[in-house]
Design an enzyme around this catalytic site. Structure first.
Site, PDB file in Angstrom:
ATOM      1  N   CYS A   1       0.806  -1.227   0.000  1.00  0.00           N
ATOM      2  CA  CYS A   1       0.000   0.000   0.000  1.00  0.00           C
ATOM      3  C   CYS A   1       0.841   1.280   0.000  1.00  0.00           C
ATOM      4  CB  CYS A   1      -1.002  -0.015   1.150  1.00  0.00           C
ATOM      5  SG  CYS A   1      -0.706   1.117   2.479  1.00  0.00           S
TER       6      CYS A   1
ATOM      7  N   CYS B   1      -6.679  -0.951   8.203  1.00  0.00           N
ATOM      8  CA  CYS B   1      -5.592   0.025   8.215  1.00  0.00           C
ATOM      9  C   CYS B   1      -5.303   0.359   9.675  1.00  0.00           C
ATOM     10  CB  CYS B   1      -5.998   1.277   7.439  1.00  0.00           C
ATOM     11  SG  CYS B   1      -4.745   2.561   7.541  1.00  0.00           S
TER      12      CYS B   1
ATOM     13  N   GLN C   1      -3.632  19.422  11.597  1.00  0.00           N
ATOM     14  CA  GLN C   1      -2.531  18.491  11.869  1.00  0.00           C
ATOM     15  C   GLN C   1      -3.110  17.087  12.013  1.00  0.00           C
ATOM     16  OE1 GLN C   1       0.723  18.960  12.114  1.00  0.00           O
ATOM     17  NE2 GLN C   1       0.946  21.177  12.261  1.00  0.00           N
TER      18      GLN C   1
ATOM     19  N   TYR D   1       3.346  31.269   7.901  1.00  0.00           N
ATOM     20  CA  TYR D   1       2.853  29.996   7.367  1.00  0.00           C
ATOM     21  C   TYR D   1       1.915  29.409   8.423  1.00  0.00           C
ATOM     22  CZ  TYR D   1       7.063  30.661   4.553  1.00  0.00           C
ATOM     23  OH  TYR D   1       8.047  31.185   3.753  1.00  0.00           O
TER      24      TYR D   1
ATOM     25  N   GLU E   1      -0.820  33.486   6.053  1.00  0.00           N
ATOM     26  CA  GLU E   1      -1.115  32.199   5.404  1.00  0.00           C
ATOM     27  C   GLU E   1      -1.715  32.489   4.038  1.00  0.00           C
ATOM     28  OE1 GLU E   1      -0.988  28.773   5.814  1.00  0.00           O
ATOM     29  OE2 GLU E   1      -2.180  28.713   3.977  1.00  0.00           O
TER      30      GLU E   1
ATOM     31  N   CYS F   1       9.060  20.209   8.861  1.00  0.00           N
ATOM     32  CA  CYS F   1       8.790  18.786   8.606  1.00  0.00           C
ATOM     33  C   CYS F   1       9.852  18.226   7.672  1.00  0.00           C
ATOM     34  CB  CYS F   1       7.390  18.598   8.018  1.00  0.00           C
ATOM     35  SG  CYS F   1       7.104  19.596   6.557  1.00  0.00           S
TER      36      CYS F   1
HETATM   37  C1  LIG Z   1       3.290  23.097   7.571  1.00  0.00           C
HETATM   38  S1  LIG Z   1       1.851  24.008   7.273  1.00  0.00           S
HETATM   39  C2  LIG Z   1       1.712  24.962   8.711  1.00  0.00           C
HETATM   40  C3  LIG Z   1       0.558  24.581   9.519  1.00  0.00           C
HETATM   41  C4  LIG Z   1       0.276  25.327  10.790  1.00  0.00           C
HETATM   42  N1  LIG Z   1       1.385  26.036  11.364  1.00  0.00           N
HETATM   43  C5  LIG Z   1      -0.253  24.312  11.781  1.00  0.00           C
HETATM   44  O1  LIG Z   1       0.449  23.947  12.724  1.00  0.00           O
HETATM   45  O2  LIG Z   1      -1.379  23.847  11.577  1.00  0.00           O
HETATM   46  C6  LIG Z   1       2.446  25.204   6.114  1.00  0.00           C
HETATM   47  C7  LIG Z   1       1.431  26.223   5.694  1.00  0.00           C
HETATM   48  O3  LIG Z   1       2.073  27.201   4.881  1.00  0.00           O
HETATM   49  C8  LIG Z   1       1.164  27.631   3.878  1.00  0.00           C
HETATM   50  N2  LIG Z   1       2.001  28.248   2.826  1.00  0.00           N
HETATM   51  C9  LIG Z   1       2.786  27.623   1.921  1.00  0.00           C
HETATM   52  N3  LIG Z   1       3.479  28.510   1.193  1.00  0.00           N
HETATM   53  C10 LIG Z   1       3.114  29.734   1.639  1.00  0.00           C
HETATM   54  C11 LIG Z   1       3.491  31.051   1.290  1.00  0.00           C
HETATM   55  N4  LIG Z   1       4.392  31.264   0.328  1.00  0.00           N
HETATM   56  N5  LIG Z   1       2.948  32.081   1.938  1.00  0.00           N
HETATM   57  C12 LIG Z   1       2.021  31.847   2.917  1.00  0.00           C
HETATM   58  N6  LIG Z   1       1.631  30.615   3.307  1.00  0.00           N
HETATM   59  C13 LIG Z   1       2.180  29.568   2.684  1.00  0.00           C
HETATM   60  C14 LIG Z   1       0.433  26.369   3.505  1.00  0.00           C
HETATM   61  O4  LIG Z   1      -0.806  26.657   2.918  1.00  0.00           O
HETATM   62  C15 LIG Z   1       0.286  25.686   4.873  1.00  0.00           C
HETATM   63  O5  LIG Z   1      -0.930  26.038   5.501  1.00  0.00           O
END
Ligand SMILES: C[S@@+](CC[C@H](N)C(=O)[O-])C[C@H]1O[C@@H](n2cnc3c(N)ncnc32)[C@H](O)[C@@H]1O
Length: 468
Positions: free
Chosen positions: A81, A176, A299, A328, A349, A425
């Site tokens: 899978c 699963c 998450q 972000y 965001e 990540c």
């Molecule tokens: C790893 S997630 C972060 C999630 C959040 N901090 C949480 O803990 O739930 C990264 C986020 O960055 C946003 N993102 C990606 N590229 C971006 C950009 N250039 N400017 C603003 N946001 C961005 C994505 O849409 C996503 O929601």
């Protein structure tokens, strides 16, 4: 450049795990191989599939010595899978290699000679830890090799996950180990009903068929949201499956139907039909209550997310006076988690729906000292975000796997923020960015957190402090 050819490499000792989850091994002549399904410590003969220069890529064909980390995979779908690829290594072994991955990246890529890295925070539950799974219906079930030689036409309808590397083949999942019940029971009941009634499973080549996707979300508060996505609109059949689901699974608190006549699977641009319940489920992360809709990002491991945010809070050492930037910010959960202990949170965001969810969650938790901007972090920073909204006391960064846009690194340094907390990540891109940031900042500490047991993925929370 060596040509691609098949060969056997003998006595390859697996020495390490690469960041893509492949074993890294060497043969007695010192040739290096990337080996699938291998565990550090194994001694194996491998079939080499690609051989470019000195780096071969293969999988074991003979086990000469088995690593002490090696365990028996617990899932009957292992190896087929594509999820949970590290099941053949003990959880202790997985954590050890994830830790090494983070520490090595900080040293090798980040150029930090002796970074302080805390022991990895392992998951208390290494199974049934996901709160969301998306299953696909398909009429091209992936067949086991012995099925290919059996007489008679096999049933090709399947409900499960896409076979890695194939957009068409679906691995039919019976159990699963990723999501708690009633996830397995719901998926299996829907499949049984569909087969009994003779409904069509999606044909991805011809873009036809009734049943397309089944998305199940669960929360630690015991709420369950099911979204059935169909390629055709068959009201009577829908009525039947809705009744069956609600009768058989009283745990379902919200049920949606989405009609998707498009060629792609994304549901973000489609209308939602609420069949039952309030239309969202609730999850708690520490003191924070979060509302999750069918299109919300959240998450996927709620328990480990709470611990990760706890490390951010610990590193932030807030006094109540700080201006915090949550860059972000997704659905704003990190900023909202910290909001009660600082003056102001400013989130950025790019996905408007995530920003909407962030505001919904702010109001659900009666949090008023937050503002979330919809936009590109780079663009907003270049247009003077910090000058307009106030000098940062703390910047929290949580970019996607690609890491930070290189244009924003000097702007972060120029901000003069006394602290930066970088959640990542991807240890490799984080280390690349830290190399630049650490011209002005001191790497204080890193805390790896395992959000995804049995995979190669690892999150790392890093605290930087401005050099004096
Ligand atoms: C790893 S997630 C972060 C999630 C959040 N901090 C949480 O803990 O739930 C990264 C986020 O960055 C946003 N993102 C990606 N590229 C971006 C950009 N250039 N400017 C603003 N946001 C961005 C994505 O849409 C996503 O929601």
């Amino acid at each position: 450049m060596g040509k691609s050819k098949q060969m056997i490499a003998e006595q390859v000792r697996i020495l390490d795990m690469g960041d893509q989850g492949m074993g890294i091994g060497k043969d007695p002549e010192g040739r290096v191989y990337l080996v699938r399904d291998a565990v550090p410590g194994d001694l194996v003969d491998i079939e080499v599939k690609k051989h470019r220069n000195r780096l071969g890529n293969g999988r074991p064909v003979r086990m000469l010595e088995s690593s002490s980390w090696r365990t028996h995979p617990f899932c009957s779908h292992f190896g087929v899978c594509g999820g949970c690829k590290w099941q053949h290594m003990s959880y202790e072994g997985q954590l050890s290699y994830k830790f090494k991955n983070v520490a090595d990246a900080l040293k090798r890529i980040g150029g930090l000679p002796d970074p302080q890295v805390r022991p990895i925070c392992g998951a208390p539950e290494d199974r049934y830890y996901r709160n969301k799974l998306e299953f696909s219906f398909g009429n091209s079930r992936w067949l086991e090799p012995d099925e290919l030689t059996r007489e008679g036409a096999p049933d090709r309808n399947a409900l499960g996950f896409h076979r890695p590397g194939s957009f068409e083949k679906i691995v039919d999942i019976t159990h699963c180990h990723l999501q708690p019940e009633p996830s397995n029971a719901i998926r299996n009941a829907v499949r049984t009903w569909a087969k009994e009634k003779g409904h069509t499973f999606y044909d991805v080549k011809n873009h036809s068929g009734f049943l397309r996707n089944l998305i199940i979300r669960t929360t630690t508060l015991g709420q369950v949201m099911v979204t059935l996505v169909t390629g055709e609109d068959l009201p009577e059949a829908l009525e039947q499956i809705n009744q069956l689901l609600l009768l058989q699974f009283p745990q379902i608190t919200t049920l949606y139907h989405i009609h998707n006549p498009k060629k792609n699977d994304t549901i973000f641009d489609l209308d939602l039909h609420l069949v039952h319940g309030p239309g969202y489920i609730l999850e708690s992360i520490g003191q924070l209550q979060c509302r999750i809709g069918p299109k919300s990002f959240f998450q996927t491991n709620s328990i480990q997310a709470a611990r990760l945010y706890g490390f951010v809070e610990e590193f932030a050492k807030l006094t109540g006076h700080e201006i915090i930037y949550d860059l972000y910010s997704g659905t704003g959960t990190i900023g909202l988690f910290l909001a009660g202990r600082c003056r102001q949170v400013i989130g950025v965001e790019e996905v408007p729906e995530a920003v909407e969810d962030a505001y919904l969650n702010a109001s659900l938790n009666q949090i008023k000292n937050v503002v979330f901007h919809t936009g590109d972090v780079r663009k907003m920073m270049m247009e003077g975000l910090f000058g307009r909204e106030g000098k940062p006391d703390l910047i929290v960064l949580d970019p996607p796997r690609a890491g930070l846009h290189q244009d924003i690194l000097p702007l972060l340094i120029d901000s003069g923020a006394p602290k930066i907390i970088y959640v990542s990540c991807n240890p490799a891109t984080q280390a690349r960015d830290l190399k630049v940031l650490c011209t002005a900042y001191e790497h204080r500490i890193s805390q790896p957190v395992d959000m995804f047991p049995h995979t190669a993925h690892i999150e790392n929370v890093t605290l930087l402090e401005l050099k004096s």
